[in-house]
Scaffold this active site. Structure first.
Site, PDB file in Angstrom:
ATOM      1  N   LYS A  22       0.839  -1.211   0.000  1.00  0.00           N
ATOM      2  CA  LYS A  22       0.000   0.000   0.000  1.00  0.00           C
ATOM      3  C   LYS A  22       0.867   1.251   0.000  1.00  0.00           C
ATOM      4  CE  LYS A  22      -1.756   1.570   4.016  1.00  0.00           C
ATOM      5  NZ  LYS A  22      -1.379   2.957   4.344  1.00  0.00           N
ATOM      6  N   ASN A  23       1.847   1.304   0.904  1.00  0.00           N
ATOM      7  CA  ASN A  23       2.624   2.528   1.072  1.00  0.00           C
ATOM      8  C   ASN A  23       3.630   2.778  -0.039  1.00  0.00           C
ATOM      9  OD1 ASN A  23       1.100   3.059   3.256  1.00  0.00           O
ATOM     10  ND2 ASN A  23       2.632   2.417   4.769  1.00  0.00           N
ATOM     11  N   CYS A 118      -5.261  13.389  12.749  1.00  0.00           N
ATOM     12  CA  CYS A 118      -5.189  11.948  12.492  1.00  0.00           C
ATOM     13  C   CYS A 118      -5.209  11.246  13.849  1.00  0.00           C
ATOM     14  CB  CYS A 118      -3.900  11.608  11.749  1.00  0.00           C
ATOM     15  SG  CYS A 118      -3.590   9.833  11.641  1.00  0.00           S
ATOM     16  N   ARG A 123       0.807  14.888  12.969  1.00  0.00           N
ATOM     17  CA  ARG A 123       1.298  14.669  11.596  1.00  0.00           C
ATOM     18  C   ARG A 123       1.306  15.944  10.754  1.00  0.00           C
ATOM     19  NH1 ARG A 123      -0.996   8.967   9.490  1.00  0.00           N
ATOM     20  NH2 ARG A 123       0.875   9.062   8.204  1.00  0.00           N
ATOM     21  N   PRO A 124       2.075  16.956  11.138  1.00  0.00           N
ATOM     22  CA  PRO A 124       2.151  18.198  10.350  1.00  0.00           C
ATOM     23  C   PRO A 124       2.893  17.956   9.033  1.00  0.00           C
ATOM     24  CG  PRO A 124       3.815  18.181  12.078  1.00  0.00           C
ATOM     25  CD  PRO A 124       2.986  16.936  12.275  1.00  0.00           C
ATOM     26  N   MET A 125       2.995  18.983   8.176  1.00  0.00           N
ATOM     27  CA  MET A 125       3.707  18.864   6.905  1.00  0.00           C
ATOM     28  C   MET A 125       4.903  19.801   6.813  1.00  0.00           C
ATOM     29  SD  MET A 125       0.889  18.289   3.912  1.00  0.00           S
ATOM     30  CE  MET A 125       2.209  18.312   2.693  1.00  0.00           C
ATOM     31  N   ASP A 126       5.396  20.261   7.976  1.00  0.00           N
ATOM     32  CA  ASP A 126       6.492  21.255   7.961  1.00  0.00           C
ATOM     33  C   ASP A 126       7.736  20.729   7.247  1.00  0.00           C
ATOM     34  OD1 ASP A 126       7.782  20.631  11.338  1.00  0.00           O
ATOM     35  OD2 ASP A 126       6.587  19.369   9.997  1.00  0.00           O
ATOM     36  N   LEU A 127       8.040  19.430   7.374  1.00  0.00           N
ATOM     37  CA  LEU A 127       9.249  18.888   6.728  1.00  0.00           C
ATOM     38  C   LEU A 127       9.093  18.837   5.208  1.00  0.00           C
ATOM     39  CD1 LEU A 127       9.908  16.000   9.279  1.00  0.00           C
ATOM     40  CD2 LEU A 127      11.119  18.194   9.145  1.00  0.00           C
ATOM     41  N   ASP A 308       4.462   0.553  12.114  1.00  0.00           N
ATOM     42  CA  ASP A 308       3.235  -0.041  11.566  1.00  0.00           C
ATOM     43  C   ASP A 308       3.050  -1.494  11.974  1.00  0.00           C
ATOM     44  OD1 ASP A 308       3.444   1.782   8.390  1.00  0.00           O
ATOM     45  OD2 ASP A 308       2.863   2.402  10.405  1.00  0.00           O
ATOM     46  N   ILE A 330       7.687   7.010  16.942  1.00  0.00           N
ATOM     47  CA  ILE A 330       7.379   7.712  15.690  1.00  0.00           C
ATOM     48  C   ILE A 330       6.119   8.564  15.815  1.00  0.00           C
ATOM     49  CG2 ILE A 330       6.968   7.437  13.200  1.00  0.00           C
ATOM     50  CD1 ILE A 330       9.756   6.515  14.011  1.00  0.00           C
ATOM     51  N   ARG A 400      -8.669  -0.301   4.417  1.00  0.00           N
ATOM     52  CA  ARG A 400      -7.721   0.658   3.838  1.00  0.00           C
ATOM     53  C   ARG A 400      -6.372   0.013   3.522  1.00  0.00           C
ATOM     54  NH1 ARG A 400      -7.368   6.247   6.807  1.00  0.00           N
ATOM     55  NH2 ARG A 400      -6.042   6.470   4.965  1.00  0.00           N
TER      56      ARG A 400
HETATM   57  C1  EPZ Z   1       4.384   6.861   6.250  1.00  0.00           C
HETATM   58  O1  EPZ Z   1       3.647   7.969   6.758  1.00  0.00           O
HETATM   59  C2  EPZ Z   1       3.391   5.698   6.172  1.00  0.00           C
HETATM   60  N1  EPZ Z   1       2.291   6.074   5.307  1.00  0.00           N
HETATM   61  C3  EPZ Z   1       2.865   5.384   7.565  1.00  0.00           C
HETATM   62  O2  EPZ Z   1       2.024   4.224   7.473  1.00  0.00           O
HETATM   63  C4  EPZ Z   1       4.019   5.040   8.479  1.00  0.00           C
HETATM   64  O3  EPZ Z   1       3.559   4.849   9.785  1.00  0.00           O
HETATM   65  C5  EPZ Z   1       5.044   6.203   8.478  1.00  0.00           C
HETATM   66  O4  EPZ Z   1       5.467   6.495   7.138  1.00  0.00           O
HETATM   67  C6  EPZ Z   1       6.283   5.876   9.292  1.00  0.00           C
HETATM   68  O5  EPZ Z   1       6.885   4.715   8.855  1.00  0.00           O
HETATM   69  C7  EPZ Z   1       2.463   6.021   3.955  1.00  0.00           C
HETATM   70  O6  EPZ Z   1       3.508   5.707   3.433  1.00  0.00           O
HETATM   71  C8  EPZ Z   1       1.286   6.387   3.130  1.00  0.00           C
HETATM   72  P1  EPZ Z   1       6.526  10.286   8.281  1.00  0.00           P
HETATM   73  P2  EPZ Z   1       4.266   9.450   6.717  1.00  0.00           P
HETATM   74  O7  EPZ Z   1       6.451  11.522   7.462  1.00  0.00           O
HETATM   75  O8  EPZ Z   1       5.003   9.648   5.457  1.00  0.00           O
HETATM   76  C9  EPZ Z   1       6.422  13.558  11.772  1.00  0.00           C
HETATM   77  C10 EPZ Z   1       0.125   2.885   7.790  1.00  0.00           C
HETATM   78  O9  EPZ Z   1      -0.310   2.339   8.819  1.00  0.00           O
HETATM   79  N2  EPZ Z   1       6.430  14.553  10.672  1.00  0.00           N
HETATM   80  O10 EPZ Z   1       7.751   9.472   8.210  1.00  0.00           O
HETATM   81  O11 EPZ Z   1       3.164  10.390   7.047  1.00  0.00           O
HETATM   82  C11 EPZ Z   1       5.079  12.814  11.832  1.00  0.00           C
HETATM   83  O12 EPZ Z   1       4.118  13.554  12.524  1.00  0.00           O
HETATM   84  C12 EPZ Z   1       0.650   4.328   7.843  1.00  0.00           C
HETATM   85  O13 EPZ Z   1       0.205   2.321   6.697  1.00  0.00           O
HETATM   86  C13 EPZ Z   1       6.545  15.888  10.977  1.00  0.00           C
HETATM   87  O14 EPZ Z   1       6.651  16.263  12.140  1.00  0.00           O
HETATM   88  O15 EPZ Z   1       5.263   9.357   7.960  1.00  0.00           O
HETATM   89  C14 EPZ Z   1       5.463  11.517  12.510  1.00  0.00           C
HETATM   90  O16 EPZ Z   1       5.442  11.689  13.892  1.00  0.00           O
HETATM   91  C15 EPZ Z   1       0.379   5.006   9.143  1.00  0.00           C
HETATM   92  N3  EPZ Z   1       6.519  16.786   9.966  1.00  0.00           N
HETATM   93  C16 EPZ Z   1       6.875  11.287  12.005  1.00  0.00           C
HETATM   94  O17 EPZ Z   1       7.371  12.535  11.522  1.00  0.00           O
HETATM   95  C17 EPZ Z   1       6.393  16.416   8.638  1.00  0.00           C
HETATM   96  O18 EPZ Z   1       6.371  17.263   7.748  1.00  0.00           O
HETATM   97  C18 EPZ Z   1       6.963  10.255  10.880  1.00  0.00           C
HETATM   98  O19 EPZ Z   1       6.184  10.690   9.805  1.00  0.00           O
HETATM   99  C19 EPZ Z   1       6.293  15.048   8.344  1.00  0.00           C
HETATM  100  C20 EPZ Z   1       6.313  14.129   9.378  1.00  0.00           C
END
Ligand code: EPZ
Length: 423
Positions: A22-23, A118, A123-127, A308, A330, A400
């Site tokens: 999926k991911n 969520c 889960r912000p998008m700042d990065l 996950d 995480i 999902r």
């Molecule tokens: C991906 O999410 C996966 N989703 C998630 O799987 C998975 O849990 C996660 O990576 C970690 O392995 C998909 O690939 C669609 P991150 P993603 O950006 O990309 C913080 C599932 O069950 N962060 O690595 O959203 C964030 O809040 C799902 O299949 C910021 O602070 O994960 C989190 O605490 C759930 N700012 C951490 O980093 C940002 O801009 C990891 O997030 C981005 C992230």
């Protein structure tokens, strides 16, 4: 809303085929936006999230055809009609934000709704924003939407991420493929889904090195062409079904499984007393002797223990011999399955990001509620090992990320059925 009825039924034996990831698919599909030529994905999983991404791409003007019972996705973004990812779609699935980088690179502009809250964390998008601003994009938040512009195109840059975010890495890598010059992304995420994305982009003509390491280098090119790519095996579905014989006893072969996808997880299974061996078709998992042994787990970015699989691992630790400590590093709110497992007789103490599980002899079936995707399947695993009946409600979460759960588990001897509701 449908629910799933599980009745504890002893050891499991047989084979379970593992689907495409999926991911990986959720980041491969937006890659179609980078080229005018067709991109075809094979081994695609049949999931509601894939349908949501399909709707999103179609709303932008991409053609997406689902073929061969949904396992092939034929896509083309020749005539895009919009650069706005609407809140009504994005709020259903955060991964919708993976259209931001590709649209910005291809069209020089993109408007993407912020996903909103969520269950498992802020889960912000700042990065993502920092990474794309490093490539010269101007991004502002207006009315809940990110408005991104790069009128004269993106420019390669050296950028170090404050945290190895999977999504931000994917957005930046896709955007940098069409940027002028060289991009060096440091502290990049190393997940297998990113390696799969890069392999696909390379087939489309991108010039990228270093995927799977913390430093990815991208030479921008003028345009990308079409390609066909097979989606990598779903390591989270794999890990989930490896836990079925671990929690119930028996021996199950996971078809398509690979050790390299689940290294840190297998280390913990071995420490808990579970045998895992590679076969020519995949991975074989067996629990022959009595109770598993309690082990401590800390979730980390790949190649560490995947967040996950934390909920599913907690289900196993509920009946382990001894006490285990699970640390979730995480996401800040990813223990909502714990109170549901406690309804089945588990002994779990949660403090912030740490859960202490004291193993009990056995669990008892009970009605429980799914709160998110991985929590839902951890309750099904617990139900497989519990005495009596467990009814898991709100299984739309499960749809999902897991295809044919009932058929796959029934195939190895589980007593499980889906209860359709009229509502
Ligand atoms: C991906 O999410 C996966 N989703 C998630 O799987 C998975 O849990 C996660 O990576 C970690 O392995 C998909 O690939 C669609 P991150 P993603 O950006 O990309 C913080 C599932 O069950 N962060 O690595 O959203 C964030 O809040 C799902 O299949 C910021 O602070 O994960 C989190 O605490 C759930 N700012 C951490 O980093 C940002 O801009 C990891 O997030 C981005 C992230």
């Amino acid at each position: 809303m449908d629910s799933i009825l599980v009745t504890g039924n002893g050891p499991l034996n047989g084979q379970i085929p593992i689907a495409g990831a999926k991911n990986a698919c959720l980041t491969l599909m937006p890659a179609t936006l980078l080229s005018e030529e067709p991109l075809t994905l094979t081994n695609a999983p049949r999931l509601s999230d894939i349908k949501t991404m399909t709707l999103l791409l179609q709303s932008l003007g991409a053609e997406v055809s689902s073929l061969q019972d949904g396992q092939v996705l034929a896509m083309s973004s020749h005539d895009l009609i919009s650069h706005t990812a609407d809140y009504e779609i994005v709020r259903k699935m955060r991964a919708s934000n993976l259209v931001l980088g590709p649209m910005l690179a291809r069209l020089g502009q993109a408007v993407v709704s912020l996903p909103g809250g969520c269950a498992i964390g802020a889960r912000p998008m700042d990065l993502h924003i920092e990474a794309l601003e490093a490539l010269g994009a101007e991004i502002e938040l207006k009315d809940g939407y990110l408005h991104a512009q790069a009128p004269s195109g993106l420019k390669g840059a050296v950028h170090e991420m404050r945290f190895a975010s999977v999504g931000a890495t994917e957005n930046m890598v896709m955007a940098a493929t069409l940027a002028k010059g060289t991009t060096v992304l440091k502290n990049a995420a190393r997940e297998p889904e990113i390696v799969d994305l890069v392999e696909c982009l390379r087939k489309m003509g991108a010039q990228i090195e270093g995927e799977g390491t913390s430093t990815i280098e991208i030479q921008g090119v003028d345009r990308l062409h079409g390609a066909t790519h097979q989606v990598v095996t779903d390591r989270i579905e794999l890990g989930t079904y490896m836990l079925a014989p671990a929690i119930c006893g028996g021996e199950v072969e996971l078809l398509g499984g690979r050790l390299s996808l689940v290294g840190a997880f297998v280390e913990k299974l071995n420490a808990a007393g579970i045998d895992v061996e590679e076969t020519d078709k995949g991975l074989k998992v067996a629990r022959k002797n009595g109770r598993v042994t309690a082990v401590d787990v800390t979730t980390e970015p790949f190649p560490g223990f995947p967040t996950d699989l934390q909920a599913q691992m907690m289900a196993l630790m509920c009946t382990a011999e001894g006490t285990s400590v699970l640390e979730e590093r995480i996401f800040e709110n990813r223990f909502m399955h714990a109170p549901e497992l406690m309804r089945m007789g588990a002994q779990i103490d949660v403090h912030g990001g740490t859960a202490t599980v004291t193993g009990v002899e056995g669990l008892k079936g009970a009605p429980v509620m799914a709160t998110d995707l991985r929590a839902s399947v951890s309750l099904i695993l617990a139900g497989l090992a519990a005495e009596g009946e467990t009814v898991v409600s709100r299984v739309y979460h499960l749809d999902r990320g897991y295809e044919h759960v009932v058929r796959k588990l029934e195939g190895v001897g589980a007593k499980i059925e889906r209860i359709k509701s009229d509502g």
